[in-house]
Design an enzyme around this catalytic site. Structure first.
Site, PDB file in Angstrom:
ATOM      1  N   MET A   1       0.823  -1.211   0.000  1.00 50.71           N
ATOM      2  CA  MET A   1       0.000   0.000   0.000  1.00 50.71           C
ATOM      3  C   MET A   1       0.859   1.263   0.000  1.00 50.71           C
ATOM      4  SD  MET A   1      -1.522  -0.316   3.898  1.00 50.71           S
ATOM      5  CE  MET A   1      -2.050  -1.993   3.574  1.00 50.71           C
ATOM      6  N   CYS A   2       0.226   2.373  -0.402  1.00 51.78           N
ATOM      7  CA  CYS A   2       0.894   3.671  -0.422  1.00 51.78           C
ATOM      8  C   CYS A   2       2.090   3.636  -1.377  1.00 51.78           C
ATOM      9  CB  CYS A   2       1.275   4.064   1.001  1.00 51.78           C
ATOM     10  SG  CYS A   2       1.803   5.774   1.214  1.00 51.78           S
ATOM     11  N   ILE A   3       3.294   3.904  -0.895  1.00 49.65           N
ATOM     12  CA  ILE A   3       4.483   3.916  -1.747  1.00 49.65           C
ATOM     13  C   ILE A   3       5.091   2.528  -1.919  1.00 49.65           C
ATOM     14  CG2 ILE A   3       6.136   4.355   0.121  1.00 49.65           C
ATOM     15  CD1 ILE A   3       6.192   5.920  -3.450  1.00 49.65           C
TER      16      ILE A   3
ATOM     17  N   THR B   1      -3.067  -0.780  -3.047  1.00 52.83           N
ATOM     18  CA  THR B   1      -4.045   0.290  -2.836  1.00 52.83           C
ATOM     19  C   THR B   1      -3.296   1.595  -2.537  1.00 52.83           C
ATOM     20  OG1 THR B   1      -6.107   0.885  -1.672  1.00 52.83           O
ATOM     21  CG2 THR B   1      -4.341  -0.030  -0.325  1.00 52.83           C
TER      22      THR B   1
END
Length: 217
Positions: free
Chosen positions: A134-136, A189
């Site tokens: 998720m994220c980076i 995500t």
């Protein structure tokens, strides 16, 4: 009971794991009855950031020791991961991913991955076990696996371009949704790459966790 490992990279969005993402992941797994274990590199983190003013502090901290703040002390070194005891793996975001688990923050598409993490993710993939990023953290996927895997970091064109440079396929995605590469069992995500609130981040993270658990054979 399904066994899921969460890999952390410190404590705090600017130099470690994003705390909200980490706790939301833990909460979702807990609600769904999964057995969760926590791991982090037992190394010095790249640097320490003052989260009030964003300035670099002249001190040294350990990645695993800082990650233990999130897990209430329940954490082990990455070297202790037993692939055969796990059904799935999830890596929350935060700049610690791009500074401590790899050096994407400094070298972009020429980044190097933590050797222990590299081995773990490749072994999980080889055994056909699902993994969530998720994220980076999805930026590491094409570098680690060397395949054209579909991932998302949301819609940031510069980061998406770096993913494509490393051989990945970037798919734009809203904050409350996920991108699933079914063939490779990779779920991603945007989380706080796009989220403007805890509730926004929670929707996509909960979808990711549910999909990961569904994909466990």
């Amino acid at each position: 009971m399904k066994s899921v490992a969460i890999i952390l990279s410190g404590c705090g969005v600017y130099d470690g794991s994003e705390i909200h993402e980490s706790v939301l992941t833990m909460l979702s797994l807990s609600r769904l009855g999964a057995e969760v274990s926590f791991f982090a590199p037992d190394d010095a983190q790249h640097h320490v950031i003052n989260h009030v003013n964003g300035e670099v502090k002249q001190e040294s901290r350990r990645i695993m020791e800082e990650s233990a703040r999130i897990t209430r002390g329940n954490i082990q070194s990455l070297s202790k991961v037993d692939i055969n005891a796990l059904d799935a793996l999830i890596i929350p975001g935060g700049f610690g991913v791009a500074k401590n688990l790899c050096n994407f923050a400094f070298k972009g598409s020429d980044c190097d991955i933590n050797k222990e993490l590299l081995s773990i993710v490749r072994a999980m993939h080889q055994q056909g076990k699902p993994m969530g990023f998720m994220c980076i953290s999805p930026v590491m996927v094409p570098k680690i696996l060397g395949k054209s895997i579909k991932v998302t970091i949301g819609n940031d064109p510069e980061t998406a371009a770096k993913i494509e440079e490393m051989g990945g396929i970037h798919v734009e995605c809203p904050v409350d949704d996920i991108v699933v590469d079914f063939a490779n069992k990779i779920v991603t995500t945007p989380a706080y790459m796009l989220a403007e609130s805890l509730s926004q981040a929670e929707k996509g993270i909960d979808k990711l966790v549910k999909k990961i658990l569904e994909m466990i054979e």
